[in-house]
Design a protein around this motif. Structure first.
Motif, PDB file in Angstrom:
ATOM      1  N   SER A 206       0.859  -1.172   0.000  1.00  0.00           N
ATOM      2  CA  SER A 206       0.000   0.000   0.000  1.00  0.00           C
ATOM      3  C   SER A 206       0.897   1.224   0.000  1.00  0.00           C
ATOM      4  O   SER A 206       2.123   1.114   0.150  1.00  0.00           O
ATOM      5  N   PHE A 207       0.263   2.353  -0.172  1.00  0.00           N
ATOM      6  CA  PHE A 207       1.040   3.585  -0.286  1.00  0.00           C
ATOM      7  C   PHE A 207       0.828   4.463   0.932  1.00  0.00           C
ATOM      8  O   PHE A 207      -0.289   4.549   1.478  1.00  0.00           O
ATOM      9  N   ILE A 208       1.899   5.101   1.355  1.00  0.00           N
ATOM     10  CA  ILE A 208       1.850   5.996   2.516  1.00  0.00           C
ATOM     11  C   ILE A 208       0.870   7.128   2.237  1.00  0.00           C
ATOM     12  O   ILE A 208       0.879   7.741   1.166  1.00  0.00           O
ATOM     13  N   GLY A 209       0.027   7.397   3.229  1.00  0.00           N
ATOM     14  CA  GLY A 209      -0.945   8.478   3.107  1.00  0.00           C
ATOM     15  C   GLY A 209      -2.275   8.051   2.525  1.00  0.00           C
ATOM     16  O   GLY A 209      -3.198   8.866   2.438  1.00  0.00           O
ATOM     17  N   GLU A 210      -2.401   6.778   2.103  1.00  0.00           N
ATOM     18  CA  GLU A 210      -3.657   6.286   1.537  1.00  0.00           C
ATOM     19  C   GLU A 210      -4.265   5.239   2.459  1.00  0.00           C
ATOM     20  O   GLU A 210      -3.547   4.574   3.222  1.00  0.00           O
ATOM     21  N   PRO A 211      -5.588   5.083   2.426  1.00  0.00           N
ATOM     22  CA  PRO A 211      -6.227   4.079   3.289  1.00  0.00           C
ATOM     23  C   PRO A 211      -5.683   2.684   2.985  1.00  0.00           C
ATOM     24  O   PRO A 211      -5.490   2.316   1.826  1.00  0.00           O
ATOM     25  N   ILE A 212      -5.449   1.909   4.031  1.00  0.00           N
ATOM     26  CA  ILE A 212      -4.954   0.542   3.875  1.00  0.00           C
ATOM     27  C   ILE A 212      -6.149  -0.407   3.955  1.00  0.00           C
ATOM     28  O   ILE A 212      -6.853  -0.450   4.965  1.00  0.00           O
ATOM     29  N   MET A 213      -6.393  -1.156   2.906  1.00  0.00           N
ATOM     30  CA  MET A 213      -7.557  -2.037   2.826  1.00  0.00           C
ATOM     31  C   MET A 213      -7.198  -3.409   3.394  1.00  0.00           C
ATOM     32  O   MET A 213      -6.943  -4.375   2.668  1.00  0.00           O
ATOM     33  N   TYR A 214      -7.170  -3.485   4.730  1.00  0.00           N
ATOM     34  CA  TYR A 214      -6.753  -4.727   5.377  1.00  0.00           C
ATOM     35  C   TYR A 214      -7.693  -5.895   5.048  1.00  0.00           C
ATOM     36  O   TYR A 214      -7.257  -7.038   4.937  1.00  0.00           O
ATOM     37  N   PHE A 215      -8.987  -5.632   4.941  1.00  0.00           N
ATOM     38  CA  PHE A 215      -9.961  -6.715   4.778  1.00  0.00           C
ATOM     39  C   PHE A 215     -10.381  -6.941   3.325  1.00  0.00           C
ATOM     40  O   PHE A 215     -11.301  -7.703   3.072  1.00  0.00           O
ATOM     41  N   VAL A 238       3.748   1.071  10.875  1.00  0.00           N
ATOM     42  CA  VAL A 238       4.027   2.498  10.987  1.00  0.00           C
ATOM     43  C   VAL A 238       3.591   3.131   9.663  1.00  0.00           C
ATOM     44  O   VAL A 238       4.303   3.047   8.652  1.00  0.00           O
ATOM     45  N   VAL A 239       2.423   3.741   9.674  1.00  0.00           N
ATOM     46  CA  VAL A 239       1.797   4.163   8.422  1.00  0.00           C
ATOM     47  C   VAL A 239       2.496   5.342   7.772  1.00  0.00           C
ATOM     48  O   VAL A 239       2.204   5.675   6.626  1.00  0.00           O
ATOM     49  N   THR A 240       3.437   5.963   8.480  1.00  0.00           N
ATOM     50  CA  THR A 240       4.125   7.134   7.919  1.00  0.00           C
ATOM     51  C   THR A 240       5.507   6.815   7.391  1.00  0.00           C
ATOM     52  O   THR A 240       6.197   7.699   6.885  1.00  0.00           O
ATOM     53  N   GLU A 241       5.930   5.551   7.506  1.00  0.00           N
ATOM     54  CA  GLU A 241       7.284   5.206   7.101  1.00  0.00           C
ATOM     55  C   GLU A 241       7.280   4.040   6.124  1.00  0.00           C
ATOM     56  O   GLU A 241       6.514   3.080   6.279  1.00  0.00           O
ATOM     57  N   GLU A 242       8.151   4.110   5.114  1.00  0.00           N
ATOM     58  CA  GLU A 242       8.312   2.998   4.201  1.00  0.00           C
ATOM     59  C   GLU A 242       8.884   1.801   4.949  1.00  0.00           C
ATOM     60  O   GLU A 242       9.689   1.940   5.869  1.00  0.00           O
ATOM     61  N   GLY A 243       8.422   0.608   4.554  1.00  0.00           N
ATOM     62  CA  GLY A 243       8.925  -0.598   5.202  1.00  0.00           C
ATOM     63  C   GLY A 243       7.958  -1.748   5.025  1.00  0.00           C
ATOM     64  O   GLY A 243       6.868  -1.605   4.459  1.00  0.00           O
ATOM     65  N   THR A 244       8.370  -2.906   5.530  1.00  0.00           N
ATOM     66  CA  THR A 244       7.528  -4.101   5.502  1.00  0.00           C
ATOM     67  C   THR A 244       7.182  -4.477   6.930  1.00  0.00           C
ATOM     68  O   THR A 244       8.086  -4.632   7.764  1.00  0.00           O
ATOM     69  N   TYR A 245       5.887  -4.639   7.197  1.00  0.00           N
ATOM     70  CA  TYR A 245       5.408  -4.834   8.570  1.00  0.00           C
ATOM     71  C   TYR A 245       4.497  -6.067   8.654  1.00  0.00           C
ATOM     72  O   TYR A 245       3.770  -6.384   7.709  1.00  0.00           O
ATOM     73  N   PRO A 246       4.539  -6.755   9.811  1.00  0.00           N
ATOM     74  CA  PRO A 246       3.633  -7.904  10.001  1.00  0.00           C
ATOM     75  C   PRO A 246       2.224  -7.448  10.370  1.00  0.00           C
ATOM     76  O   PRO A 246       2.040  -6.495  11.124  1.00  0.00           O
ATOM     77  N   VAL A 247       1.243  -8.139   9.834  1.00  0.00           N
ATOM     78  CA  VAL A 247      -0.164  -7.912  10.157  1.00  0.00           C
ATOM     79  C   VAL A 247      -0.783  -9.286  10.437  1.00  0.00           C
ATOM     80  O   VAL A 247      -0.622 -10.212   9.650  1.00  0.00           O
ATOM     81  N   THR A 248      -1.479  -9.405  11.563  1.00  0.00           N
ATOM     82  CA  THR A 248      -2.032 -10.699  11.966  1.00  0.00           C
ATOM     83  C   THR A 248      -3.553 -10.660  11.959  1.00  0.00           C
ATOM     84  O   THR A 248      -4.161  -9.772  12.572  1.00  0.00           O
ATOM     85  N   TYR A 249      -4.151 -11.623  11.272  1.00  0.00           N
ATOM     86  CA  TYR A 249      -5.605 -11.801  11.275  1.00  0.00           C
ATOM     87  C   TYR A 249      -5.959 -12.916  12.257  1.00  0.00           C
ATOM     88  O   TYR A 249      -5.295 -13.957  12.301  1.00  0.00           O
ATOM     89  N   THR A 250      -7.023 -12.692  13.038  1.00  0.00           N
ATOM     90  CA  THR A 250      -7.506 -13.702  13.988  1.00  0.00           C
ATOM     91  C   THR A 250      -8.986 -13.948  13.733  1.00  0.00           C
ATOM     92  O   THR A 250      -9.783 -13.001  13.715  1.00  0.00           O
ATOM     93  N   THR A 266       3.721  -4.098   2.757  1.00  0.00           N
ATOM     94  CA  THR A 266       4.833  -3.219   2.390  1.00  0.00           C
ATOM     95  C   THR A 266       4.273  -1.836   2.090  1.00  0.00           C
ATOM     96  O   THR A 266       3.406  -1.677   1.223  1.00  0.00           O
ATOM     97  N   LEU A 267       4.756  -0.859   2.825  1.00  0.00           N
ATOM     98  CA  LEU A 267       4.358   0.533   2.603  1.00  0.00           C
ATOM     99  C   LEU A 267       5.453   1.247   1.831  1.00  0.00           C
ATOM    100  O   LEU A 267       6.644   1.120   2.144  1.00  0.00           O
ATOM    101  N   ARG A 268       5.051   1.974   0.823  1.00  0.00           N
ATOM    102  CA  ARG A 268       6.004   2.769   0.059  1.00  0.00           C
ATOM    103  C   ARG A 268       5.322   4.020  -0.460  1.00  0.00           C
ATOM    104  O   ARG A 268       4.093   4.137  -0.430  1.00  0.00           O
ATOM    105  N   ILE A 269       6.131   4.933  -0.903  1.00  0.00           N
ATOM    106  CA  ILE A 269       5.598   6.162  -1.480  1.00  0.00           C
ATOM    107  C   ILE A 269       5.044   5.840  -2.854  1.00  0.00           C
ATOM    108  O   ILE A 269       5.663   5.113  -3.634  1.00  0.00           O
ATOM    109  N   ARG A 270       3.861   6.332  -3.134  1.00  0.00           N
ATOM    110  CA  ARG A 270       3.230   6.035  -4.425  1.00  0.00           C
ATOM    111  C   ARG A 270       4.127   6.543  -5.565  1.00  0.00           C
ATOM    112  O   ARG A 270       4.556   7.700  -5.575  1.00  0.00           O
ATOM    113  N   PRO A 271       4.435   5.656  -6.548  1.00  0.00           N
ATOM    114  CA  PRO A 271       5.243   6.095  -7.691  1.00  0.00           C
ATOM    115  C   PRO A 271       4.499   7.172  -8.493  1.00  0.00           C
ATOM    116  O   PRO A 271       3.268   7.254  -8.459  1.00  0.00           O
TER     117      PRO A 271
END
Length: 445
Positions: A206-215, A238-250, A266-271
């Motif tokens: 997903s891109f920083i600054g945009e809604p993250i569609m987890y579901f 960390v929605v303001t920083e580029e990187g790869t983060y774990p997300v857990t569904y229960t 993976t969060l990155r700046i939109r190209p």
């Protein structure tokens, strides 16, 4: 003369006596007739009275009918009491008057007893339950019919838990007058230890600054619970920083069983150049139809082979490309039919996605002379290397289709296994013999 006078006198007396006797006889006759008439009248009244039944009992809910109160059907029988004021649905005893007759009419006091001796009826509602989720008795029967109020209870002790299995459980329905009926309800009783299954959870970006569609596309299903809950733990993102983060569904079912799936976002700046994937898939579908590359009647193996054959033979190689995002690389390759290995990879990925086949991008590691990109394709749960770009030293084939790690040229397609997304494992069994690369068809196995 005297003698003659005496005779007349005697005759006169005789006539008087005779006349008196006649009058007396007439009176007697009249009295007898009157007695007969009076007797007949009272006899007839008694006869009519006996036609009326002195005490009548009917079942509640039965109409109050005059014919129930006489021994034989008569047109001259009628109620003196207004029986419309009596509710036939309510049991009780009521004093009423019934009359019979036309010219001679008799009226008799009658007792009307309305009783309820009919048991309630109902239909069972089959149940599928857990061993510790016993439903209320009034929920397992339906369509209850009775004129009185009813109570519903299990006919045997249930306790807090019940043994697993299938059996008919008796439910007692009793009305206000003590009439009862036993309804046997089919129960399927389950010991549930199976956790829900989480579907559609996958690594995404997903891109920083945009809604993250987890579901988006992520659901949970369960063997018994039709609506298990699905939660997401994104606390480490960390929605303001580029990187790869774990997300857990229960996922949790009604019985408390849980399952978890952890993916990476993976969060990155939109190209500057980015296209929505569905837009690229649609462009790829149009290209597939235009050049008759493949169709849905083919197996995923044949579709994959035909896509990589077409890309290898129809994208004209050029030395440079915009590598800001695979969607931009796919757009450029599909529109211009030109590009380098990045465009080959991206166009192949777009066509595979258009045909419902999952793929990811692999990058050469270590970089010996220049970077290189190709595809890892998921077919029937197995991941295979596919590369539409041709190297000068590839003299035996024009493209790579469905190879294992062992079948790769380490000089051209070396990569870092540690960079593969979680759950992606390359197949170890070769399937090269399945393909007829010359005729672009599958060999009969």
């Amino acid at each position: 003369m005297k003698s003659h006078g005496n005779v007349q006198q005697r005759n006169h007396k005789v006539r008087g006596i005779t006349e008196k006797k006649g009058s007396l006889a007439a009176i007697v006759v009249v009295l007898i007739v009157a007695a007969v008439i009076v007797g007949s009248y009272f006899f007839y009244k008694h006869y009519l009275t006996e036609k009326i039944i002195p005490e009548v009992t009917i079942e509640s809910g039965t109409p109050i009918d005059i014919n129930s109160f006489i021994t034989e059907q008569r047109a001259d029988a009628f109620f003196v009491t207004d029986v419309t004021q009596i509710d036939p649905n309510i049991p009780g005893s009521y004093g009423i008057k019934v009359s019979v007759g036309d010219i001679v009419v008799v009226t008799r006091d009658v007792i009307l007893n309305i009783v309820d001796t009919t048991a309630p009826t109902a239909n069972p509602v089959p149940q599928t339950i857990f061993t510790d989720t016993i439903p209320s008795a009034d929920t397992v029967v339906t369509d209850i019919v009775d004129l009185a109020s009813v109570t519903i209870e299990y006919a045997e002790p249930m306790g807090e838990t019940i043994e697993a299995g299938e059996r008919d459980i008796p439910v007692r329905i009793t009305d206000a007058y003590g009439n009862e009926n036993i309804i046997y309800v089919p129960f399927v009783i389950i010991e549930d230890y199976e956790a829900p299954v989480i579907n559609g959870a996958h690594n995404f970006e997903s891109f920083i600054g945009e809604p993250i569609m987890y579901f988006d596309g992520v659901t949970a299903t369960d063997n018994y619970d039709p609506n298990p809950t699905l939660d997401v733990d994104n606390s480490q993102v960390v929605v303001t920083e580029e990187g790869t983060y774990p997300v857990t569904y229960t996922a949790t079912d009604a019985h408390g069983n849980q399952s978890e799936v952890t993916i990476k976002i993976t969060l990155r700046i939109r190209p500057e150049r980015y296209y929505e994937p569905e837009e690229i898939y649609e462009l790829a579908r149009e290209t597939i139809e235009l050049y008759d590359i493949c169709d849905e009647s083919m197996s995923d193996y044949e579709i994959t082979m035909r896509i990589f054959a077409w890309v290898s033979q129809n994208i004209r190689y050029q030395m440079d490309s915009d590598k800001c995002d695979w969607t931009a690389g796919a757009y450029d390759g599909l529109v211009t039919l030109r590009g380098d290995c990045y465009n080959y990879m991206a166009v192949s990925r777009a066509m595979l996605g258009a045909m419902g086949i999952e793929s990811i991008t692999i990058e050469r590691y270590p970089i010996n002379v220049s970077s290189h990109y190709w595809n890892l394709v998921n077919i029937d749960g197995q991941w295979y290397h596919c590369d539409a770009c041709v190297f000068l030293n590839m003299t035996d084939i024009t493209y790579i289709c469905c190879r294992t790690d062992a079948e790769l040229d380490p000089g051209n397609n070396s990569y870092d296994v540690e960079t593969l997304p979680e759950g992606v494992v390359v197949a170890t069994e070769s399937i090269q013999d399945m393909f007829d690369f010359e005729n672009l068809s599958m060999r009969v196995q």
